[in-house]
Write a protein that holds these residues in place. Structure first.
Motif, PDB file in Angstrom:
ATOM      1  N   HIS A 199      -7.121  -9.528 -48.847  1.00 17.63           N
ATOM      2  CA  HIS A 199      -7.202  -9.650 -50.717  1.00 17.63           C
ATOM      3  C   HIS A 199      -8.330 -10.131 -51.093  1.00 17.63           C
ATOM      4  O   HIS A 199      -8.560 -10.478 -52.101  1.00 17.63           O
ATOM      5  N   MET A 200      -9.413 -10.391 -50.187  1.00 13.32           N
ATOM      6  CA  MET A 200     -10.887 -10.759 -50.569  1.00 13.32           C
ATOM      7  C   MET A 200     -11.503  -9.734 -51.355  1.00 13.32           C
ATOM      8  O   MET A 200     -11.289  -8.469 -51.431  1.00 13.32           O
ATOM      9  N   THR A 201     -12.292  -9.964 -52.114  1.00 12.64           N
ATOM     10  CA  THR A 201     -13.281  -8.942 -52.818  1.00 12.64           C
ATOM     11  C   THR A 201     -14.552  -8.730 -51.803  1.00 12.64           C
ATOM     12  O   THR A 201     -14.858  -9.572 -51.228  1.00 12.64           O
ATOM     13  N   LYS A 202     -14.779  -7.376 -51.550  1.00  9.25           N
ATOM     14  CA  LYS A 202     -15.611  -7.066 -50.844  1.00  9.25           C
ATOM     15  C   LYS A 202     -16.993  -6.730 -51.550  1.00  9.25           C
ATOM     16  O   LYS A 202     -18.097  -7.010 -50.836  1.00  9.25           O
ATOM     17  N   LYS A 203     -16.787  -6.127 -52.594  1.00  7.19           N
ATOM     18  CA  LYS A 203     -17.876  -5.689 -53.329  1.00  7.19           C
ATOM     19  C   LYS A 203     -18.501  -7.114 -54.211  1.00  7.19           C
ATOM     20  O   LYS A 203     -17.787  -7.175 -55.416  1.00  7.19           O
ATOM     21  N   LEU A 204     -19.451  -7.572 -53.832  1.00  5.92           N
ATOM     22  CA  LEU A 204     -19.859  -8.865 -54.504  1.00  5.92           C
ATOM     23  C   LEU A 204     -20.963  -8.570 -55.301  1.00  5.92           C
ATOM     24  O   LEU A 204     -22.046  -7.827 -54.775  1.00  5.92           O
ATOM     25  N   ILE A 205     -21.446  -9.570 -56.480  1.00  2.91           N
ATOM     26  CA  ILE A 205     -22.474  -9.686 -56.968  1.00  2.91           C
ATOM     27  C   ILE A 205     -23.168 -10.851 -56.131  1.00  2.91           C
ATOM     28  O   ILE A 205     -22.484 -11.960 -56.102  1.00  2.91           O
ATOM     29  N   THR A 206     -24.421 -10.856 -55.614  1.00  7.33           N
ATOM     30  CA  THR A 206     -24.863 -11.737 -54.776  1.00  7.33           C
ATOM     31  C   THR A 206     -26.463 -12.011 -55.564  1.00  7.33           C
ATOM     32  O   THR A 206     -26.755 -11.113 -56.120  1.00  7.33           O
ATOM     33  N   PHE A 207     -27.079 -13.236 -55.120  1.00  7.41           N
ATOM     34  CA  PHE A 207     -28.299 -13.431 -55.336  1.00  7.41           C
ATOM     35  C   PHE A 207     -29.180 -13.760 -54.206  1.00  7.41           C
ATOM     36  O   PHE A 207     -28.739 -14.111 -53.254  1.00  7.41           O
ATOM     37  N   THR A 208     -30.293 -13.863 -54.336  1.00  8.50           N
ATOM     38  CA  THR A 208     -31.379 -14.141 -53.274  1.00  8.50           C
ATOM     39  C   THR A 208     -32.063 -15.481 -53.902  1.00  8.50           C
ATOM     40  O   THR A 208     -32.179 -15.739 -55.046  1.00  8.50           O
ATOM     41  N   ALA A 209     -32.580 -16.263 -53.156  1.00  9.79           N
ATOM     42  CA  ALA A 209     -33.174 -17.594 -53.327  1.00  9.79           C
ATOM     43  C   ALA A 209     -34.333 -17.540 -54.128  1.00  9.79           C
ATOM     44  O   ALA A 209     -34.739 -18.393 -55.140  1.00  9.79           O
ATOM     45  N   GLU A 210     -35.166 -16.309 -54.280  1.00 11.45           N
ATOM     46  CA  GLU A 210     -36.125 -15.926 -54.966  1.00 11.45           C
ATOM     47  C   GLU A 210     -35.783 -15.555 -56.631  1.00 11.45           C
ATOM     48  O   GLU A 210     -36.742 -15.642 -57.543  1.00 11.45           O
ATOM     49  N   GLN A 211     -34.734 -15.212 -56.918  1.00  9.98           N
ATOM     50  CA  GLN A 211     -34.297 -14.880 -58.305  1.00  9.98           C
ATOM     51  C   GLN A 211     -34.373 -16.134 -59.258  1.00  9.98           C
ATOM     52  O   GLN A 211     -34.222 -17.386 -58.652  1.00  9.98           O
ATOM     53  N   THR A 212     -34.273 -15.989 -60.435  1.00  2.06           N
ATOM     54  CA  THR A 212     -34.482 -16.890 -61.597  1.00  2.06           C
ATOM     55  C   THR A 212     -33.185 -17.463 -61.989  1.00  2.06           C
ATOM     56  O   THR A 212     -32.230 -16.645 -62.018  1.00  2.06           O
ATOM     57  N   LEU A 213     -32.908 -18.840 -62.452  1.00  6.09           N
ATOM     58  CA  LEU A 213     -31.742 -18.895 -63.130  1.00  6.09           C
ATOM     59  C   LEU A 213     -31.407 -18.197 -64.325  1.00  6.09           C
ATOM     60  O   LEU A 213     -30.212 -17.984 -64.656  1.00  6.09           O
ATOM     61  N   LEU A 214     -32.380 -17.789 -65.082  1.00  4.35           N
ATOM     62  CA  LEU A 214     -32.202 -16.685 -66.188  1.00  4.35           C
ATOM     63  C   LEU A 214     -31.438 -15.638 -65.714  1.00  4.35           C
ATOM     64  O   LEU A 214     -30.709 -15.190 -66.271  1.00  4.35           O
ATOM     65  N   GLU A 215     -31.856 -14.868 -64.630  1.00  6.53           N
ATOM     66  CA  GLU A 215     -31.176 -13.991 -63.970  1.00  6.53           C
ATOM     67  C   GLU A 215     -29.941 -14.038 -63.830  1.00  6.53           C
ATOM     68  O   GLU A 215     -29.015 -13.354 -63.866  1.00  6.53           O
ATOM     69  N   VAL A 216     -29.555 -15.214 -63.135  1.00  8.58           N
ATOM     70  CA  VAL A 216     -28.227 -15.612 -62.799  1.00  8.58           C
ATOM     71  C   VAL A 216     -27.473 -15.780 -63.904  1.00  8.58           C
ATOM     72  O   VAL A 216     -26.199 -15.158 -63.943  1.00  8.58           O
ATOM     73  N   MET A 217     -27.723 -16.694 -64.945  1.00  5.50           N
ATOM     74  CA  MET A 217     -27.016 -16.673 -66.378  1.00  5.50           C
ATOM     75  C   MET A 217     -26.826 -15.368 -66.921  1.00  5.50           C
ATOM     76  O   MET A 217     -25.574 -15.119 -67.361  1.00  5.50           O
ATOM     77  N   GLU A 218     -27.627 -14.556 -67.048  1.00  2.00           N
ATOM     78  CA  GLU A 218     -27.537 -13.195 -67.478  1.00  2.00           C
ATOM     79  C   GLU A 218     -26.518 -12.442 -66.919  1.00  2.00           C
ATOM     80  O   GLU A 218     -25.651 -11.624 -67.542  1.00  2.00           O
ATOM     81  N   THR A 219     -26.642 -12.458 -65.446  1.00  2.00           N
ATOM     82  CA  THR A 219     -25.443 -11.764 -64.761  1.00  2.00           C
ATOM     83  C   THR A 219     -24.164 -12.250 -64.842  1.00  2.00           C
ATOM     84  O   THR A 219     -23.126 -11.679 -65.107  1.00  2.00           O
TER      85      THR A 219
END
Length: 154
Positions: free
Chosen positions: A26-46
């Motif tokens: 029942h888990m989701t396999k296609k995930l949105i993930t981030f890397t440690a180098e990405q910015t919080l702005l990118e995170v919030m936009e995503t």
């Protein structure tokens, strides 16, 4: 003098389900993930674009190293104003949670529901040998429960 039962010994009830109940089913396999180098702005936009509130953070090999949530972003927005620090340069690696509770894919959805209830988390990454293989959310568990609602949950 104790009470005697005239019913005799009871046979142990074996639980079986016609529908798969494992987290991995029942888990989701296609995930949105981030890397440690990405910015919080990118995170919030995503987060806004995809209508999500958190996501796993992985290294270049796909190993889980943390989780970033809307709460992490809110904290930095709040503190950024106080310390006059714009969030544009803030990276995920500095603000993600690294103490991440995970769940095994072979756990059942009832155990997952109990963990959600007890911890108040909204998602648990599913990890196998350190590598992220999926994620189970509260919504996933509720959908699974609806699918097996016609069966007894003993």
């Amino acid at each position: 003098m104790g009470i005697k039962s005239f019913q005799g010994a009871r046979e142990e009830i074996k639980r079986s389900y016609d529908h798969p109940i494992a987290v991995a089913d029942h888990m989701t396999k296609k995930l949105i993930t981030f890397t440690a180098e990405q910015t919080l702005l990118e995170v919030m936009e995503t987060f806004m674009k995809n209508k999500i509130t958190g996501a796993p953070v992985v290294d270049e090999k796909g190993r889980l190293i943390g989780i970033i949530s809307d709460s992490d972003c809110m904290k930095q927005i709040s503190e950024g104003r106080y310390f006059n620090m714009p969030i544009g340069n803030m990276t995920v690696g500095k603000y993600m949670s690294t103490d991440v509770l995970t769940i095994n894919g072979d756990a059942n959805i009832f155990d997952a529901a109990t963990r959600f209830y007890k911890t108040r988390h909204r998602r648990f990454p599913v990890v196998e040998n350190g590598f992220l293989i999926g994620q189970i959310s509260r919504k996933d568990v509720m959908l699974a429960a609806l699918k097996i609602s016609g069966h007894h949950w003993r």
